[in-house]
Write a protein that holds these residues in place. Sequence first.
Motif, PDB file in Angstrom:
ATOM      1  N   GLY A  45       0.806  -1.219   0.000  1.00  0.00           N
ATOM      2  CA  GLY A  45       0.000   0.000   0.000  1.00  0.00           C
ATOM      3  C   GLY A  45       0.835   1.263   0.000  1.00  0.00           C
ATOM      4  N   THR A  46       2.000   1.224  -0.646  1.00  0.00           N
ATOM      5  CA  THR A  46       2.935   2.345  -0.622  1.00  0.00           C
ATOM      6  C   THR A  46       2.570   3.386  -1.676  1.00  0.00           C
ATOM      7  OG1 THR A  46       4.688   0.890   0.161  1.00  0.00           O
ATOM      8  CG2 THR A  46       5.369   2.997  -0.781  1.00  0.00           C
ATOM      9  N   HIS A  47       2.035   4.508  -1.240  1.00  0.00           N
ATOM     10  CA  HIS A  47       1.722   5.628  -2.129  1.00  0.00           C
ATOM     11  C   HIS A  47       2.906   6.587  -2.270  1.00  0.00           C
ATOM     12  CE1 HIS A  47      -2.550   4.827  -2.580  1.00  0.00           C
ATOM     13  NE2 HIS A  47      -2.681   4.706  -1.279  1.00  0.00           N
ATOM     14  N   THR A  48       3.737   6.676  -1.263  1.00  0.00           N
ATOM     15  CA  THR A  48       4.822   7.655  -1.226  1.00  0.00           C
ATOM     16  C   THR A  48       5.858   7.376  -2.309  1.00  0.00           C
ATOM     17  OG1 THR A  48       4.522   7.846   1.154  1.00  0.00           O
ATOM     18  CG2 THR A  48       6.577   8.696   0.263  1.00  0.00           C
ATOM     19  N   GLU A  49       6.300   8.427  -2.960  1.00  0.00           N
ATOM     20  CA  GLU A  49       7.414   8.341  -3.904  1.00  0.00           C
ATOM     21  C   GLU A  49       8.664   8.839  -3.168  1.00  0.00           C
ATOM     22  OE1 GLU A  49       7.339   7.114  -6.959  1.00  0.00           O
ATOM     23  OE2 GLU A  49       5.171   6.810  -6.986  1.00  0.00           O
ATOM     24  N   PHE A  50       9.634   7.968  -3.012  1.00  0.00           N
ATOM     25  CA  PHE A  50      10.856   8.303  -2.295  1.00  0.00           C
ATOM     26  C   PHE A  50      11.948   8.718  -3.259  1.00  0.00           C
ATOM     27  CE2 PHE A  50       8.625   5.155   0.310  1.00  0.00           C
ATOM     28  CZ  PHE A  50       8.589   5.801   1.531  1.00  0.00           C
ATOM     29  N   THR A  51      12.877   9.524  -2.770  1.00  0.00           N
ATOM     30  CA  THR A  51      14.068   9.853  -3.550  1.00  0.00           C
ATOM     31  C   THR A  51      15.190   8.909  -3.115  1.00  0.00           C
ATOM     32  OG1 THR A  51      14.970  11.418  -1.933  1.00  0.00           O
ATOM     33  CG2 THR A  51      13.401  12.300  -3.575  1.00  0.00           C
ATOM     34  N   PRO A  52      16.189   8.719  -3.967  1.00  0.00           N
ATOM     35  CA  PRO A  52      17.322   7.883  -3.560  1.00  0.00           C
ATOM     36  C   PRO A  52      17.971   8.391  -2.271  1.00  0.00           C
ATOM     37  CG  PRO A  52      17.400   8.252  -5.920  1.00  0.00           C
ATOM     38  CD  PRO A  52      16.297   9.128  -5.375  1.00  0.00           C
ATOM     39  N   GLU A  53      18.097   9.706  -2.135  1.00  0.00           N
ATOM     40  CA  GLU A  53      18.728  10.256  -0.921  1.00  0.00           C
ATOM     41  C   GLU A  53      17.903   9.945   0.326  1.00  0.00           C
ATOM     42  OE1 GLU A  53      21.498  11.561   1.465  1.00  0.00           O
ATOM     43  OE2 GLU A  53      21.769  11.290  -0.676  1.00  0.00           O
ATOM     44  N   GLN A  54      16.592  10.022   0.230  1.00  0.00           N
ATOM     45  CA  GLN A  54      15.743   9.680   1.378  1.00  0.00           C
ATOM     46  C   GLN A  54      15.960   8.230   1.795  1.00  0.00           C
ATOM     47  OE1 GLN A  54      12.021  10.815  -0.535  1.00  0.00           O
ATOM     48  NE2 GLN A  54      11.571  12.158   1.199  1.00  0.00           N
TER      49      GLN A  54
END
Length: 185
Positions: A45-54
């Motif tokens: 249920g992952t909606h979040t878009e993460f950055t590589p740095e995060q």
Amino acid sequence: MIDTEALRTQPELTGENVVLTQLDESYFETGWEALREPESRRLTGTHTEFTPEQVRTWLAGRPGLDDRADYAIVRKTDRAHIGDLALTDIDKDNRSASFRIALNGPEFYGKGYGTEATGLLLGYAFDVVGLHRVSLEVFDYNPRARRAYEKAGFVREGLQRQALWWDGEWHDVITMAVLATDPRP
């Protein structure tokens, strides 16, 4: 009483087919791929878009914590990183925690890796850390995960109706838990 030192030092846990080892930045590449894998995102249920740095920063911060345990799941035969799991939201007063697991893609589903890893982490949670209760949430469209959780001893406790919006429709969230006093499979 919770053994926070056991959380801080997080021992490696070895099973028949998988090894649980401290999750850290060395798992960035495979972890990053898993975060972009559509079926893994749906099942968690992952909606979040993460950055590589995060992701790098988050992974680097896992070792040494005394309020959670984050493990990489590696296949015993070749040490391939096949997923991760965690004890989170540890409530020291009530000796409870939340549980989550994610395998890195469909090629690892249905092979018993998740079931074995879950059993290893529950043994650690109850026998080493001293927890009394571990709970989780699973989406109604993931019966395979529900069966794996039941095999590990989790019992269905409740239903959060229409708690997840995914692909244009509402889905229920099933809550499950296992107690230290429950029979172990």
